[in-house]
Design a protein around this motif. Sequence first.
Motif, PDB file in Angstrom:
ATOM      1  N   THR A 141      63.206  27.631  24.147  1.00 30.11           N
ATOM      2  CA  THR A 141      63.474  28.909  23.485  1.00 30.11           C
ATOM      3  C   THR A 141      64.790  28.844  22.713  1.00 30.11           C
ATOM      4  O   THR A 141      64.880  29.316  21.572  1.00 30.11           O
ATOM      5  N   GLN A 145      65.163  29.272  18.736  1.00 34.80           N
ATOM      6  CA  GLN A 145      66.067  30.269  18.165  1.00 34.80           C
ATOM      7  C   GLN A 145      66.890  29.653  17.043  1.00 34.80           C
ATOM      8  O   GLN A 145      67.114  30.296  15.998  1.00 34.80           O
ATOM      9  N   ALA A 148      64.681  29.334  14.074  1.00 39.59           N
ATOM     10  CA  ALA A 148      64.528  30.640  13.420  1.00 39.59           C
ATOM     11  C   ALA A 148      65.763  30.994  12.601  1.00 39.59           C
ATOM     12  O   ALA A 148      65.661  31.550  11.496  1.00 39.59           O
ATOM     13  N   SER A 158      57.948  34.825  17.477  1.00 41.75           N
ATOM     14  CA  SER A 158      59.284  34.837  18.067  1.00 41.75           C
ATOM     15  C   SER A 158      59.599  33.474  18.672  1.00 41.75           C
ATOM     16  O   SER A 158      58.690  32.708  19.025  1.00 41.75           O
ATOM     17  N   GLU A 160      60.629  32.921  21.607  1.00 43.08           N
ATOM     18  CA  GLU A 160      60.077  32.914  22.967  1.00 43.08           C
ATOM     19  C   GLU A 160      58.596  32.544  22.956  1.00 43.08           C
ATOM     20  O   GLU A 160      58.141  31.753  23.783  1.00 43.08           O
ATOM     21  N   THR A 161      57.853  33.125  22.008  1.00 42.33           N
ATOM     22  CA  THR A 161      56.423  32.812  21.916  1.00 42.33           C
ATOM     23  C   THR A 161      56.210  31.360  21.521  1.00 42.33           C
ATOM     24  O   THR A 161      55.333  30.672  22.060  1.00 42.33           O
TER      25      THR A 161
END
Length: 207
Positions: A141, A145, A148, A158, A160-161
């Motif tokens: 994650t 991040q 992203a 996301s 997390e997904t």
Amino acid sequence: MVRRTKAEAALTREKLLDAAENVFLARGVANATLEQIATEAGLTRGALYWHFKNKAEIFHAMLDRVRLPFQELIDELDEADRREHPARAIRLACQEGLKRLEQPRYHRVHSILIYHSGGLSELDSLAMQEEIANESCGMLTEYFQAVAQQGQLRADISPETAARLLQSTLGGVFHDWLRHPQEYSIRERGMEMVDTLLHLLCTTELP
């Protein structure tokens, strides 16, 4: 003399863990005995008890030898890859992890964890598997991040997904391979899955 004794003790401990792998795989953790492990190692039960007090302690030490924390796999990469190309770092860490899983020791111990560790009250194999998965997913994650933040992760997904999708993919191919390890290379099959998923998740090609 002290240094030699410590070295000998370390070798004895490794010999016991090697023996435990063979005995646990053949008999299951619950059915195996400490005497069988000592005999397999060519040692006395006294030597075994000097290092380990029970089967659960042996099992945890055996598992520690093959744990693949995602952060450790990441830390082995070039710092520039980790900082500037987080998506590529994810891919390279997955590749190294899958490569190690093909080594006999990693294969044996994870087979024991998943298929041969039930029935012993001192061990909660499901909890251990959950701990390993959660640790890996947490680090994934963090790296998604970073992907992203660089604008390279699809806006409708996301971090997390994305991490859960990759974790589930790796877990699925790993469990399938453990049932049929001779049929294909987990490194090759796994990287096909990883590359396909990263292609779907990321907005740019990996450098």
